[in-house]
Design an enzyme around this catalytic site. Structure first.
Site, mmCIF file in Angstrom:
data_model
loop_
_atom_site.group_PDB
_atom_site.id
_atom_site.type_symbol
_atom_site.label_atom_id
_atom_site.label_comp_id
_atom_site.label_asym_id
_atom_site.label_seq_id
_atom_site.Cartn_x
_atom_site.Cartn_y
_atom_site.Cartn_z
ATOM 1 N N GLY A 156 3.397 -1.874 -4.989
ATOM 2 C CA GLY A 156 2.747 -1.842 -6.298
ATOM 3 C C GLY A 156 3.821 -1.878 -7.367
ATOM 4 N N ARG A 157 3.533 -1.193 -8.473
ATOM 5 C CA ARG A 157 4.489 -1.192 -9.598
ATOM 6 C C ARG A 157 5.857 -0.660 -9.171
ATOM 7 N NH1 ARG A 157 -0.629 0.481 -12.395
ATOM 8 N NH2 ARG A 157 -0.412 2.176 -10.928
ATOM 9 N N ILE A 158 5.871 0.533 -8.549
ATOM 10 C CA ILE A 158 7.167 1.149 -8.210
ATOM 11 C C ILE A 158 7.823 0.372 -7.071
ATOM 12 C CG2 ILE A 158 8.319 3.279 -7.453
ATOM 13 C CD1 ILE A 158 5.878 4.804 -8.693
ATOM 14 N N THR A 236 8.886 8.883 -1.514
ATOM 15 C CA THR A 236 8.773 9.386 -2.888
ATOM 16 C C THR A 236 7.340 9.215 -3.390
ATOM 17 O OG1 THR A 236 9.619 7.251 -3.663
ATOM 18 C CG2 THR A 236 11.183 9.069 -3.623
ATOM 19 N N ARG A 238 3.723 10.493 -1.742
ATOM 20 C CA ARG A 238 3.045 11.788 -1.608
ATOM 21 C C ARG A 238 3.271 12.297 -0.189
ATOM 22 N NH1 ARG A 238 2.845 11.885 -6.350
ATOM 23 N NH2 ARG A 238 1.053 12.064 -7.751
ATOM 24 N N GLU A 267 3.141 21.660 -1.644
ATOM 25 C CA GLU A 267 4.184 21.845 -2.658
ATOM 26 C C GLU A 267 3.860 23.069 -3.508
ATOM 27 O OE1 GLU A 267 4.668 18.168 -4.821
ATOM 28 O OE2 GLU A 267 5.279 17.093 -3.041
ATOM 29 N N HIS A 286 10.080 17.061 -5.873
ATOM 30 C CA HIS A 286 9.135 16.162 -6.551
ATOM 31 C C HIS A 286 9.602 15.821 -7.979
ATOM 32 C CE1 HIS A 286 4.639 14.860 -6.522
ATOM 33 N NE2 HIS A 286 5.354 14.063 -7.300
HETATM 34 P P1 NAP Z 1 0.405 1.161 -7.586
HETATM 35 O O1 NAP Z 1 0.954 0.183 -8.570
HETATM 36 O O2 NAP Z 1 -1.057 1.413 -7.553
HETATM 37 O O3 NAP Z 1 0.925 0.715 -6.132
HETATM 38 C C1 NAP Z 1 0.431 1.205 -4.942
HETATM 39 C C2 NAP Z 1 0.459 0.088 -3.911
HETATM 40 O O4 NAP Z 1 0.073 0.625 -2.657
HETATM 41 C C3 NAP Z 1 -0.505 -1.061 -4.243
HETATM 42 O O5 NAP Z 1 0.194 -2.270 -4.169
HETATM 43 C C4 NAP Z 1 -1.575 -0.929 -3.159
HETATM 44 O O6 NAP Z 1 -2.114 -2.169 -2.727
HETATM 45 C C5 NAP Z 1 -0.780 -0.319 -2.022
HETATM 46 N N1 NAP Z 1 -1.636 0.332 -1.039
HETATM 47 C C6 NAP Z 1 -2.663 1.175 -1.245
HETATM 48 N N2 NAP Z 1 -3.177 1.563 -0.074
HETATM 49 C C7 NAP Z 1 -2.471 0.960 0.897
HETATM 50 C C8 NAP Z 1 -2.521 0.961 2.311
HETATM 51 N N3 NAP Z 1 -3.431 1.675 2.966
HETATM 52 N N4 NAP Z 1 -1.632 0.207 2.985
HETATM 53 C C9 NAP Z 1 -0.718 -0.535 2.332
HETATM 54 N N5 NAP Z 1 -0.609 -0.579 0.988
HETATM 55 C C10 NAP Z 1 -1.478 0.155 0.279
HETATM 56 O O7 NAP Z 1 1.069 2.591 -7.796
HETATM 57 P P2 NAP Z 1 2.553 2.934 -8.312
HETATM 58 O O8 NAP Z 1 2.528 3.138 -9.778
HETATM 59 O O9 NAP Z 1 3.527 1.997 -7.705
HETATM 60 O O10 NAP Z 1 2.700 4.398 -7.642
HETATM 61 C C11 NAP Z 1 2.597 4.552 -6.230
HETATM 62 C C12 NAP Z 1 2.469 6.014 -5.856
HETATM 63 O O11 NAP Z 1 3.708 6.665 -6.032
HETATM 64 C C13 NAP Z 1 1.489 6.835 -6.741
HETATM 65 O O12 NAP Z 1 0.173 6.733 -6.277
HETATM 66 C C14 NAP Z 1 2.028 8.230 -6.655
HETATM 67 O O13 NAP Z 1 1.344 8.991 -5.682
HETATM 68 C C15 NAP Z 1 3.486 8.043 -6.242
HETATM 69 N N6 NAP Z 1 4.420 8.497 -7.301
HETATM 70 C C16 NAP Z 1 5.278 9.513 -7.030
HETATM 71 C C17 NAP Z 1 6.168 9.937 -8.011
HETATM 72 C C18 NAP Z 1 7.125 11.063 -7.747
HETATM 73 O O14 NAP Z 1 7.418 11.815 -8.660
HETATM 74 N N7 NAP Z 1 7.668 11.201 -6.558
HETATM 75 C C19 NAP Z 1 6.188 9.319 -9.263
HETATM 76 C C20 NAP Z 1 5.309 8.270 -9.494
HETATM 77 C C21 NAP Z 1 4.414 7.868 -8.507
HETATM 78 P P3 NAP Z 1 -3.133 -3.062 -3.594
HETATM 79 O O15 NAP Z 1 -2.232 -3.919 -4.460
HETATM 80 O O16 NAP Z 1 -3.875 -3.839 -2.590
HETATM 81 O O17 NAP Z 1 -3.956 -2.103 -4.396
#
Ligand code: NAP
Length: 320
Positions: A156-158, A236, A238, A267, A286
């Site tokens: 996704g974005r990250i 990084t 969940r 956590e 985190h």
């Molecule tokens: P995002 O843009 O929604 O990206 C998530 C990606 O995961 C999407 O491309 C999605 O696919 C894919 N996905 C979902 N379910 C899946 C599965 N079962 N198998 C394979 N791929 C799957 O979210 P983001 O902004 O990158 O953030 C991702 C996650 O990072 C967040 O949800 C959050 O929990 C975590 N995070 C952690 C921190 C930290 O402090 N450690 C900070 C920020 C975020 P689709 O394109 O098909 O929807």
């Protein structure tokens, strides 16, 4: 009547002031202690807007008390702490803060990857405890990052921002995602793989999917057994996405080489958690999005979402 808002932790005062321009605001005043459940249960009865963090469980039983609530604004991109379905059934808008934390979290993910590969924490501890006697050919040797193969699960974005960093290190980048990302494949030269193939071929595996029933224990004993014995797992996203008991086993018996973890199933992680006893694990509390600039932007965006929803404008970052 001015809408009533409850903020579950101390946030920057300029952001509070912005909300106070149009709302009556009450805020939990502690910085390092989450609002107790009973306080939240009481506050939620009489508010129009809830501004919360990922440390609060916004579940069905809490929402049953929220008779007036119109919006839950989460100061995070992940929203697995909220029962979105229960909120939707009650007509409550749920919002998150995507985008503003993408680059900062990708930075931290790459930093953790580097720290784990090159054993930075172990090396620093070694020096501080007075163990450093001489330069030695194989002392604290790690794994090369430059030119290695990175597998990203959840592009996704990250994930995409992480891939850009990896390209600067001449890495081959594989990804597995729910849907194909053909543009990213072309622009960044990424290769789509089925999960098992990615696990077998990668030197580094980074987990970056949201946490959901579908991704719970996505990386368990079977998946870890497919990885190279020299491979490093970075999480990084969940905690619950990686089975911690299986990870402990894999790290203890040499099935994989090391792990870098910013997130845990529970956590804050207990100090006696078995994973914290292993030298080949780098652990962080985190802090993926924890830069001053980004946390400020997240606080501002969460406030904007809240205010837009209360004005009936339809917030940009609505998740339901
Ligand atoms: P995002 O843009 O929604 O990206 C998530 C990606 O995961 C999407 O491309 C999605 O696919 C894919 N996905 C979902 N379910 C899946 C599965 N079962 N198998 C394979 N791929 C799957 O979210 P983001 O902004 O990158 O953030 C991702 C996650 O990072 C967040 O949800 C959050 O929990 C975590 N995070 C952690 C921190 C930290 O402090 N450690 C900070 C920020 C975020 P689709 O394109 O098909 O929807």
């Amino acid at each position: 009547m001015r809408p009533k808002v409850y903020i579950t932790r101390r946030i920057p005062s300029a952001v509070v002031a912005k909300i106070q321009e149009v709302c009556e605001v009450e805020m939990w005043q502690e910085e390092d202690i989450p609002v107790p459940r009973e306080v939240l249960e009481d506050k939620v009865k009489d508010i129009d807007g809830l501004y919360c963090l990922l440390t609060e469980s916004i579940d069905e039983s809490l929402l049953q008390r929220a008779n007036k609530l119109k919006v839950i604004s989460n100061m995070a991109v992940g929203f697995n702490n909220i029962d979105v379905e229960a909120a939707t059934q009650r007509g409550i808008i749920v919002t998150n803060t995507p985008g503003v934390l993408t680059e900062t979290t990708a930075d931290l993910t790459f930093a953790l990857l580097m720290a784990t590969a090159r054993r930075l924490v172990e090396a620093s501890d070694y020096l501080r405890e007075g163990s450093w006697k001489t330069w030695s050919p194989m002392l604290l040797t790690g794994q090369d990052v430059y030119g290695a193969t990175l597998g990203i699960i959840g592009l996704g974005r990250i994930g995409e921002s992480l891939a850009k960093r990896a390209k600067g290190f001449d890495m081959r980048v594989l990804y597995h995602n729910r849907s194909r990302k053909e543009q990213a494949e072309q622009v960044l030269g990424l290769e789509y793989k089925e999960l098992d193939a990615l696990l077998k071929q990668s030197d580094f595996v980074c987990v970056l999917t949201p946490y959901s029933p579908e991704t719970r224990n996505l990386i368990g004993e079977r998946e870890l057994s497919l990885m190279k014995s020299t491979a490093i797992l970075i999480n990084t996203a969940r905690g619950g996405i990686v089975d911690e008991a299986a990870l402990y086993q894999a790290l203890s018996n040499g099935a994989i080489w090391a792990a870098g973890l910013d997130v845990f199933e529970e956590e804050p992680v207990k100090p006696d958690h078995p994973l914290l006893t292993l030298p080949n694990v780098v652990t962080l509390p985190h802090i993926g999005s924890a830069s001053i600039q980004t946390r400020t932007k997240m606080a501002e965006l969460a406030a904007l979402n809240l205010l837009q929803a209360l004005r009936g404008e339809g917030p940009a970052h609505r998740v339901n």
